[in-house]
Design an enzyme around this catalytic site. Structure first.
Site, PDB file in Angstrom:
ATOM      1  N   TYR A  40       0.810  -1.221   0.000  1.00 54.91           N
ATOM      2  CA  TYR A  40       0.000   0.000   0.000  1.00 54.91           C
ATOM      3  C   TYR A  40       0.845   1.274   0.000  1.00 54.91           C
ATOM      4  CZ  TYR A  40      -3.492  -3.424   1.641  1.00 54.91           C
ATOM      5  OH  TYR A  40      -4.288  -4.527   1.790  1.00 54.91           O
ATOM      6  N   HIS A  98       1.017 -11.851   2.042  1.00 55.00           N
ATOM      7  CA  HIS A  98      -0.078 -11.084   1.420  1.00 55.00           C
ATOM      8  C   HIS A  98      -0.861 -11.908   0.388  1.00 55.00           C
ATOM      9  CE1 HIS A  98      -1.331  -6.714   0.261  1.00 55.00           C
ATOM     10  NE2 HIS A  98      -2.334  -7.553   0.086  1.00 55.00           N
TER      11      HIS A  98
HETATM   12  N1  LIG Z   1      -5.283  -8.942   1.716  1.00 51.82           N
HETATM   13  C1  LIG Z   1      -5.649  -8.446   0.565  1.00 51.82           C
HETATM   14  O1  LIG Z   1      -5.300  -8.950  -0.514  1.00 51.82           O
HETATM   15  C2  LIG Z   1      -6.526  -7.217   0.547  1.00 51.82           C
HETATM   16  C3  LIG Z   1      -7.174  -6.827  -0.648  1.00 51.82           C
HETATM   17  C4  LIG Z   1      -8.010  -5.710  -0.587  1.00 51.82           C
HETATM   18  C5  LIG Z   1      -8.184  -5.022   0.596  1.00 51.82           C
HETATM   19  N2  LIG Z   1      -7.512  -5.400   1.729  1.00 51.82           N
HETATM   20  C6  LIG Z   1      -7.678  -4.687   3.022  1.00 51.82           C
HETATM   21  O2  LIG Z   1      -9.064  -4.524   3.294  1.00 51.82           O
HETATM   22  C7  LIG Z   1      -9.351  -3.147   3.469  1.00 51.82           C
HETATM   23  C8  LIG Z   1     -10.759  -2.826   3.042  1.00 51.82           C
HETATM   24  O3  LIG Z   1     -10.964  -3.114   1.674  1.00 51.82           O
HETATM   25  P1  LIG Z   1     -11.071  -2.002   0.515  1.00 51.82           P
HETATM   26  O4  LIG Z   1     -10.403  -0.767   0.979  1.00 51.82           O
HETATM   27  O5  LIG Z   1     -10.564  -2.613  -0.717  1.00 51.82           O
HETATM   28  O6  LIG Z   1     -12.618  -1.789   0.301  1.00 51.82           O
HETATM   29  P2  LIG Z   1     -13.915  -1.597   1.234  1.00 51.82           P
HETATM   30  O7  LIG Z   1     -13.527  -1.461   2.662  1.00 51.82           O
HETATM   31  O8  LIG Z   1     -14.882  -2.640   0.828  1.00 51.82           O
HETATM   32  O9  LIG Z   1     -14.495  -0.215   0.697  1.00 51.82           O
HETATM   33  C9  LIG Z   1     -13.852   1.011   0.928  1.00 51.82           C
HETATM   34  C10 LIG Z   1     -14.738   2.112   0.315  1.00 51.82           C
HETATM   35  O10 LIG Z   1     -15.941   2.237   1.111  1.00 51.82           O
HETATM   36  C11 LIG Z   1     -16.104   3.593   1.499  1.00 51.82           C
HETATM   37  N3  LIG Z   1     -16.750   3.631   2.808  1.00 51.82           N
HETATM   38  C12 LIG Z   1     -16.190   3.355   4.009  1.00 51.82           C
HETATM   39  N4  LIG Z   1     -17.100   3.460   5.008  1.00 51.82           N
HETATM   40  C13 LIG Z   1     -18.271   3.825   4.429  1.00 51.82           C
HETATM   41  C14 LIG Z   1     -19.557   4.119   4.930  1.00 51.82           C
HETATM   42  N5  LIG Z   1     -19.836   3.979   6.229  1.00 51.82           N
HETATM   43  N6  LIG Z   1     -20.521   4.486   4.044  1.00 51.82           N
HETATM   44  C15 LIG Z   1     -20.247   4.584   2.712  1.00 51.82           C
HETATM   45  N7  LIG Z   1     -19.030   4.336   2.174  1.00 51.82           N
HETATM   46  C16 LIG Z   1     -18.056   3.944   3.023  1.00 51.82           C
HETATM   47  C17 LIG Z   1     -14.718   4.166   1.524  1.00 51.82           C
HETATM   48  O11 LIG Z   1     -14.774   5.566   1.347  1.00 51.82           O
HETATM   49  P3  LIG Z   1     -13.824   6.595   2.147  1.00 51.82           P
HETATM   50  O12 LIG Z   1     -12.423   6.091   2.022  1.00 51.82           O
HETATM   51  O13 LIG Z   1     -14.078   7.871   1.444  1.00 51.82           O
HETATM   52  O14 LIG Z   1     -14.274   6.621   3.584  1.00 51.82           O
HETATM   53  C18 LIG Z   1     -14.067   3.450   0.338  1.00 51.82           C
HETATM   54  O15 LIG Z   1     -14.420   4.106  -0.878  1.00 51.82           O
HETATM   55  C19 LIG Z   1      -8.271  -2.458   2.642  1.00 51.82           C
HETATM   56  O16 LIG Z   1      -8.190  -1.095   2.935  1.00 51.82           O
HETATM   57  C20 LIG Z   1      -7.077  -3.277   3.015  1.00 51.82           C
HETATM   58  O17 LIG Z   1      -6.604  -2.896   4.300  1.00 51.82           O
HETATM   59  C21 LIG Z   1      -6.715  -6.503   1.720  1.00 51.82           C
END
Ligand SMILES: NC(=O)c1ccc[n+]([C@@H]2O[C@H](COP(=O)([O-])OP(=O)(O)OC[C@H]3O[C@@H](n4cnc5c(N)ncnc54)[C@H](OP(=O)(O)O)[C@@H]3O)[C@@H](O)[C@H]2O)c1
Length: 265
Positions: A40, A98
């Site tokens: 990241y 990862h």
């Molecule tokens: N291990 C892996 O391979 C892997 C892959 C993907 C993700 N991850 C981890 O999982 C975490 C979460 O996944 P992600 O970031 O991909 O997607 P996510 O959490 O499914 O979605 C994030 C999106 O949702 C929005 N959001 C957050 N809270 C909200 C609410 N209460 N109402 C409306 N919209 C909301 C955020 O906007 P704002 O930012 O504007 O608040 C952002 O645009 C990542 O950040 C990372 O740490 C791990």
């Protein structure tokens, strides 16, 4: 569970000042689990947020992940230390593989994770994007217990029974990444209907559904409004009927599916 039940995702929180501020604000709201990764590019900002919050370091569960290209033994050892330098922390609570891709070689990679745990640089070892077979293989090779398997789970991609069973067998928590399917799940009619009926947000519906399934979601949120909305989901309980309605969503898809992903075999 080893992993605190609701964490903060940080992927895509790329502006260093904003990222540090999101982490600090989250910790002050009560979050105690922060998820980052070498991939990241924000470990330094995450570390600043953790160190800048008015919360003792020991009370925060910090997780990072070793990039798939860094999974050769010497690279695991060297880049985990580099992650700690960027975070400016003495240890992380959880260090993940990862993806089982790139330089991942179970017999070479996993002993390096054991070595880092023995040296106190990580409290726990975890894996991410592992299938049941890969999880069982890792459990055989590691001396450390596998604290968690972090995988994509949300109402458009519910946890598979075989993966839940494998996690139970090896004692790994199921950490749910992309709990909103990067926002796609927030517009799904069944999610919206439950939200309207309960007077809560679609994001809270997704999180409460994951918590009901004993998953630990790590939603990414940037500003105070989303951080607070998501944190409040910890106090919500869905009815069996609501859970069943979400389980019945017919549309299914995976958001994260890079070439070579183990489930493509
Ligand atoms: N291990 C892996 O391979 C892997 C892959 C993907 C993700 N991850 C981890 O999982 C975490 C979460 O996944 P992600 O970031 O991909 O997607 P996510 O959490 O499914 O979605 C994030 C999106 O949702 C929005 N959001 C957050 N809270 C909200 C609410 N209460 N109402 C409306 N919209 C909301 C955020 O906007 P704002 O930012 O504007 O608040 C952002 O645009 C990542 O950040 C990372 O740490 C791990």
């Amino acid at each position: 569970m080893t992993v605190p039940r609701l964490g903060l995702g940080t992927s895509g929180n790329d502006d260093p000042e904003q990222c540090a501020e999101s982490v600090r604000t989250a910790l002050e709201f009560g979050y105690r689990h922060v998820d980052t990764a070498q991939m990241y590019g924000n470990e330094a900002a995450v570390g600043r947020g953790v160190r800048g919050a008015d919360v003792d370091r020991e009370d925060v569960f910090v997780a990072t992940k070793v990039h798939p290209e860094n999974l050769a033994r010497e690279d695991v050892l060297a880049t985990a230390e580099a992650s700690l330098d960027r975070l400016a922390l003495d240890y992380v609570d959880l260090l993940y593989v990862h993806w089982p891709l790139g330089a991942y070689d179970p017999a070479e990679t996993l002993p390096a994770f054991d070595a880092l745990r023995d040296r106190g640089l990580t409290r726990h070892v975890g894996v991410s994007n592992f299938t049941p077979d890969l999880l069982r293989e890792a459990a055989e090779l590691l001396e450390a217990p596998i604290a968690a398997n972090q995988v994509e789970i949300h109402p458009l991609l519910p946890p598979r029974e075989d993966l839940v069973a494998a996690c139970e067998d090896v004692g790994a928590d199921l950490v749910a990444y992309a709990p909103f399917c990067r926002r796609d799940a927030l517009d799904v009619p069944e999610v919206v209907a439950v939200a309207e009926r309960r007077g809560i947000s679609p994001a809270q519906v997704c999180l409460a559904w994951l918590l009901a399934k004993d998953c630990a979601p790590i939603p990414k949120a940037t500003g105070r409004e989303h951080l607070a909305d998501n944190w409040a989901a910890l106090d919500l309980e869905l009815t069996d009927e609501d859970v069943a309605r979400l389980d019945g969503i017919e549309e299914r898809y995976r958001k994260f599916d890079p070439d070579g992903s183990p489930w493509q075999d």
